[in-house]
Design an enzyme around this catalytic site. Structure first.
Site, PDB file in Angstrom:
ATOM      1  N   CYS A   4     -26.265  49.653   6.190  1.00 23.48           N
ATOM      2  CA  CYS A   4     -25.774  50.876   6.837  1.00 23.48           C
ATOM      3  C   CYS A   4     -24.247  50.802   6.864  1.00 23.48           C
ATOM      4  CB  CYS A   4     -26.327  51.009   8.254  1.00 23.48           C
ATOM      5  SG  CYS A   4     -25.505  52.335   9.172  1.00 23.48           S
ATOM      6  N   ASP A  30     -12.474  59.997   8.433  1.00 17.46           N
ATOM      7  CA  ASP A  30     -13.429  60.167   7.342  1.00 17.46           C
ATOM      8  C   ASP A  30     -12.734  59.858   6.017  1.00 17.46           C
ATOM      9  OD1 ASP A  30     -16.321  61.954   7.090  1.00 17.46           O
ATOM     10  OD2 ASP A  30     -15.152  61.594   5.266  1.00 17.46           O
ATOM     11  N   HIS A  46     -27.005  51.139  16.186  1.00 17.56           N
ATOM     12  CA  HIS A  46     -27.579  51.939  15.094  1.00 17.56           C
ATOM     13  C   HIS A  46     -28.761  52.769  15.579  1.00 17.56           C
ATOM     14  CE1 HIS A  46     -28.677  52.893  10.893  1.00 17.56           C
ATOM     15  NE2 HIS A  46     -29.883  53.004  11.448  1.00 17.56           N
ATOM     16  N   ASN A  86     -24.574  66.434  11.808  1.00 21.36           N
ATOM     17  CA  ASN A  86     -25.605  66.727  10.811  1.00 21.36           C
ATOM     18  C   ASN A  86     -26.863  65.926  11.121  1.00 21.36           C
ATOM     19  OD1 ASN A  86     -24.113  68.546   9.209  1.00 21.36           O
ATOM     20  ND2 ASN A  86     -23.038  66.858   8.213  1.00 21.36           N
ATOM     21  N   THR A  94     -25.888  62.347   5.122  1.00 19.52           N
ATOM     22  CA  THR A  94     -25.907  61.312   4.070  1.00 19.52           C
ATOM     23  C   THR A  94     -25.876  59.910   4.646  1.00 19.52           C
ATOM     24  OG1 THR A  94     -23.500  61.422   3.882  1.00 19.52           O
ATOM     25  CG2 THR A  94     -24.775  62.807   2.366  1.00 19.52           C
ATOM     26  N   HIS A  97     -26.874  57.056  10.386  1.00 20.52           N
ATOM     27  CA  HIS A  97     -26.397  56.396  11.611  1.00 20.52           C
ATOM     28  C   HIS A  97     -25.669  57.510  12.345  1.00 20.52           C
ATOM     29  CE1 HIS A  97     -24.218  52.703  13.531  1.00 20.52           C
ATOM     30  NE2 HIS A  97     -23.826  53.790  14.200  1.00 20.52           N
ATOM     31  N   HIS A  99     -23.510  60.205  13.966  1.00 19.81           N
ATOM     32  CA  HIS A  99     -22.049  60.351  13.995  1.00 19.81           C
ATOM     33  C   HIS A  99     -21.692  61.781  14.331  1.00 19.81           C
ATOM     34  CE1 HIS A  99     -23.541  60.856   9.872  1.00 19.81           C
ATOM     35  NE2 HIS A  99     -22.600  61.774   9.706  1.00 19.81           N
ATOM     36  N   HIS A 101     -18.840  64.473  13.652  1.00 19.40           N
ATOM     37  CA  HIS A 101     -17.642  64.835  12.911  1.00 19.40           C
ATOM     38  C   HIS A 101     -16.695  65.561  13.872  1.00 19.40           C
ATOM     39  CE1 HIS A 101     -19.219  64.323   8.709  1.00 19.40           C
ATOM     40  NE2 HIS A 101     -20.378  64.500   9.314  1.00 19.40           N
TER      41      HIS A 101
HETATM   42  P1  5GP Z   1     -22.851  63.221   6.912  1.00 16.57           P
HETATM   43  O1  5GP Z   1     -22.898  64.078   5.686  1.00 16.57           O
HETATM   44  O2  5GP Z   1     -23.889  62.115   6.892  1.00 16.57           O
HETATM   45  O3  5GP Z   1     -22.874  64.003   8.183  1.00 16.57           O
HETATM   46  O4  5GP Z   1     -21.420  62.566   6.892  1.00 16.57           O
HETATM   47  C1  5GP Z   1     -21.127  61.275   6.476  1.00 16.57           C
HETATM   48  C2  5GP Z   1     -19.633  61.201   6.372  1.00 16.57           C
HETATM   49  O5  5GP Z   1     -19.274  59.840   6.250  1.00 16.57           O
HETATM   50  C3  5GP Z   1     -19.053  61.929   5.147  1.00 16.57           C
HETATM   51  O6  5GP Z   1     -18.119  62.915   5.585  1.00 16.57           O
HETATM   52  C4  5GP Z   1     -18.377  60.819   4.353  1.00 16.57           C
HETATM   53  O7  5GP Z   1     -17.163  61.217   3.750  1.00 16.57           O
HETATM   54  C5  5GP Z   1     -18.164  59.729   5.395  1.00 16.57           C
HETATM   55  N1  5GP Z   1     -18.195  58.380   4.852  1.00 16.57           N
HETATM   56  C6  5GP Z   1     -19.154  57.850   4.039  1.00 16.57           C
HETATM   57  N2  5GP Z   1     -18.862  56.569   3.759  1.00 16.57           N
HETATM   58  C7  5GP Z   1     -17.696  56.286   4.410  1.00 16.57           C
HETATM   59  C8  5GP Z   1     -16.884  55.108   4.494  1.00 16.57           C
HETATM   60  O8  5GP Z   1     -17.168  54.049   3.912  1.00 16.57           O
HETATM   61  N3  5GP Z   1     -15.764  55.192   5.253  1.00 16.57           N
HETATM   62  C9  5GP Z   1     -15.413  56.323   5.923  1.00 16.57           C
HETATM   63  N4  5GP Z   1     -14.294  56.290   6.643  1.00 16.57           N
HETATM   64  N5  5GP Z   1     -16.161  57.452   5.863  1.00 16.57           N
HETATM   65  C10 5GP Z   1     -17.278  57.433   5.108  1.00 16.57           C
HETATM   66 ZN    ZN Z   2     -25.945  51.817  11.292  1.00 15.07          ZN
END
Ligand code: 5GP
Ligand code: ZN
Length: 110
Positions: A4, A30, A46, A86, A94, A97, A99, A101
């Protein structure tokens, strides 16, 4: 949790541009910002979605919201910001875990 990316960031195994950290959460930039300021607020524990909330996790999510609100000026969000959480495939989640935004630093369109 193994494999993760946000657990690895929380454990310091993957570098991130942190703006805030305490015992139970982390806020970092991000890697692919969708706004001038795009932060992710992540619990250190997690769990993937709001469907997995327990009373303790619900309280933690409340503290995450409070932390965002109390740091908005420091993070360049004094003129307003948008929170996005999301949940699942149709929302395009994606990273599985939880989060939040945090988007701002400019006028946001839809
Ligand atoms: P989701 O689409 O799951 O809501 O958003 C996941 C977010 O995590 C995306 O905006 C993506 O750019 C960000 N993200 C994915 N991997 C990493 C990473 O290794 N480091 C950082 N800082 N952001 C990440
Ligand atoms: Zn996690």
């Amino acid at each position: 949790m193994e494999n993760c990316v946000f657990c690895k960031i929380a454990a310091g195994e993957i570098p991130s541009a942190k703006v805030y950290e305490d015992g139970e959460m982390l806020v970092f930039r991000d890697i692919e910002p969708k706004a001038k300021i795009h932060l992710l607020c992540v619990p250190k524990e997690h769990f993937a979605t709001l469907a997995e909330l327990t009373p303790a996790r619900t309280a933690l999510v409340g503290r995450m919201l409070e932390t965002i609100a109390s740091h908005k000026d420091e993070w360049g969000l004094k003129d307003g910001y948008r929170l996005v959480v999301n949940q699942g495939e149709n929302a395009g989640q994606t990273v599985h875990h939880l989060h939040i935004h945090v988007l701002g630093g400019e006028t946001l369109g839809w």
